[in-house]
Design a protein around this motif. Structure first.
Motif, short mmCIF file in Angstrom:
data_model
loop_
_atom_site.label_atom_id
_atom_site.label_comp_id
_atom_site.label_asym_id
_atom_site.label_seq_id
_atom_site.Cartn_x
_atom_site.Cartn_y
_atom_site.Cartn_z
N THR A 75 -0.20 10.65 -1.08
CA THR A 75 -1.53 10.40 -1.63
C THR A 75 -1.59 10.98 -3.05
N ASP A 99 -6.58 4.45 0.19
CA ASP A 99 -5.41 3.64 -0.15
C ASP A 99 -5.71 2.14 -0.05
N THR A 131 0.84 -1.20 0.00
CA THR A 131 0.00 0.00 0.00
C THR A 131 0.88 1.25 0.00
N GLN A 158 0.61 3.61 2.12
CA GLN A 158 0.97 3.85 3.51
C GLN A 158 2.17 3.01 3.92
N ASP A 159 2.20 1.75 3.51
CA ASP A 159 3.34 0.89 3.84
C ASP A 159 4.64 1.43 3.25
N ASN A 202 5.09 4.63 2.54
CA ASN A 202 5.22 6.05 2.91
C ASN A 202 5.23 6.96 1.68
#
Length: 358
Positions: A65, A299, A57, A59-60, A62
């Motif tokens: 967006t 996400d 993802t 988020q994983d 970093n």
């Protein structure tokens, strides 16, 4: 929109990103190779890097967006697709298909400007065709040769992107910027390295060897090309500056310190002229009002959708291969070309119908 915010997925040392600076901002790079990422970070100190095995993802990793100015480039692994592959297992081929499909799914469902690069062999072309049929307004593809974009190398690669971008690249190929190795070295301020170039085979004639006033053979990650040096008349491996020139990549791009690492990094890179042309085409599309239409900023939802789509693509591939095998078994020998075409179409339909019923 004046500048893209570029994220380089499967970045390696950042060959694609090297063509983004200084016109665009390189904001991220993701790769599983620690040493390659160190080079990427040294070349683009302002970018966020993540050492991750993809898929993952945002988020994983970093990574930022998606935004209307976001541009994502993907170079998923292609060894399992290469015509020169040696001992790739079925599992490795399946993994490569899933990563290619995941890259397309992520770009389409996030709605960003994007490009995807891979080898132009049967499986990637089939996957690209499937997604073009599924998403005709978001996906198109073309096989580009680096020699049409100011790079002195016959390096053919599959490029997947938005239809408007692909059309501009086709227009560019109609008016190619052709240069040979001799001219490329002269433009770089380097002496001509020899009279001929060849790949790392024992053969010293045929298509594996070319004159310096021609295009170079395709650079690969496993071994360097060799030049016939003068006056010694000995074949010796290309040096780092010579390999950079053959790839059209700048001196500012940081590379590993060892020779094997240099060959691998440059052999896996996107040719500089091709990367520059992709970014130029995408910028023209964006400036003409076709900005990103961000479909979802969720996400995890997009990631889950992309994973599901990649799994479905893999099932489609296995069904396709099964149909091909069954069709070949049922094809009689000795048919004319026209009769074989009609027979093959009928057999494929029959096999597909039987598969659907089961």
């Amino acid at each position: 929109m004046a500048r893209f915010r570029v994220v380089d997925w499967f970045s390696s040392v950042g060959g694609f990103s090297s063509q983004a600076a200084p016109d665009h901002d390189v904001v991220g790079g993701v790769d599983r190779d620690v040493d390659a990422l160190k080079c990427f970070q040294a070349s683009f100190p302002e970018a966020t890097t993540a050492c991750r095995k993809l898929p993952a993802t945002l988020q994983d990793c970093n990574m930022p967006t998606p935004h209307i100015s976001t541009f994502w480039h993907f170079s998923p692994p292609c060894v399992a697709f290469s015509s020169a592959r040696r001992a790739c297992t079925d599992g490795e081929v399946d993994e490569a298909i899933k990563l290619l499909a995941w890259s397309i799914e992520m770009a389409v469902w996030h709605g960003v400007h994007y490009s995807i690069e891979n080898v132009a062999t049967e499986i990637p072309l089939a996957v690209a065709t499937r997604y073009r049929d599924m998403h005709p307004y978001d996906v198109d593809f073309e096989v580009l040769c680096a020699s049409s974009f100011g790079v002195p190398q016959c390096r053919k690669r599959l490029i997947i992107s938005r239809p408007e971008v692909i059309q501009l690249l086709r227009d560019r190929m109609a008016n190619p910027d052709l240069i040979n190795m001799e001219t490329a070295f002269a433009r770089r301020g380097l002496p001509c390295p020899g009279t001929h170039v060849k790949n790392a085979t024992t053969c010293k004639s045929g298509p594996c060897m070319r004159s310096i006033d021609n295009y170079c053979v395709t650079l690969v990650a496993s071994r360097p090309v060799h030049f016939l040096r003068q006056p010694s008349s000995k074949w010796t491996a290309a040096t780092e500056p010579e390999l950079r020139t053959l790839m059209g990549l700048p001196d500012s791009l940081k590379l590993p310190s060892d020779k094997r690492g240099v060959v691998r990094a440059l052999g896996n890179a996107v040719a500089g002229g091709v990367a520059k042309a992709i970014l130029t085409a995408a910028k023209e599309v964006a400036c003409n009002g076709n900005e990103n239409f961000i479909r979802s900023a969720d996400d995890q939802t997009v990631f889950d959708t992309a994973i599901a789509g990649a799994e479905e693509c893999l099932r489609w591939y296995h069904k396709r291969e099964s149909v091909k095998r069954q069709t070949e078994k049922r094809m009689p020998a000795g048919l004319s070309m026209a009769a074989e075409k009609r027979m093959r179409a009928a057999v494929v339909k029959e096999v597909m119908d039987a598969t659907a019923d089961s």
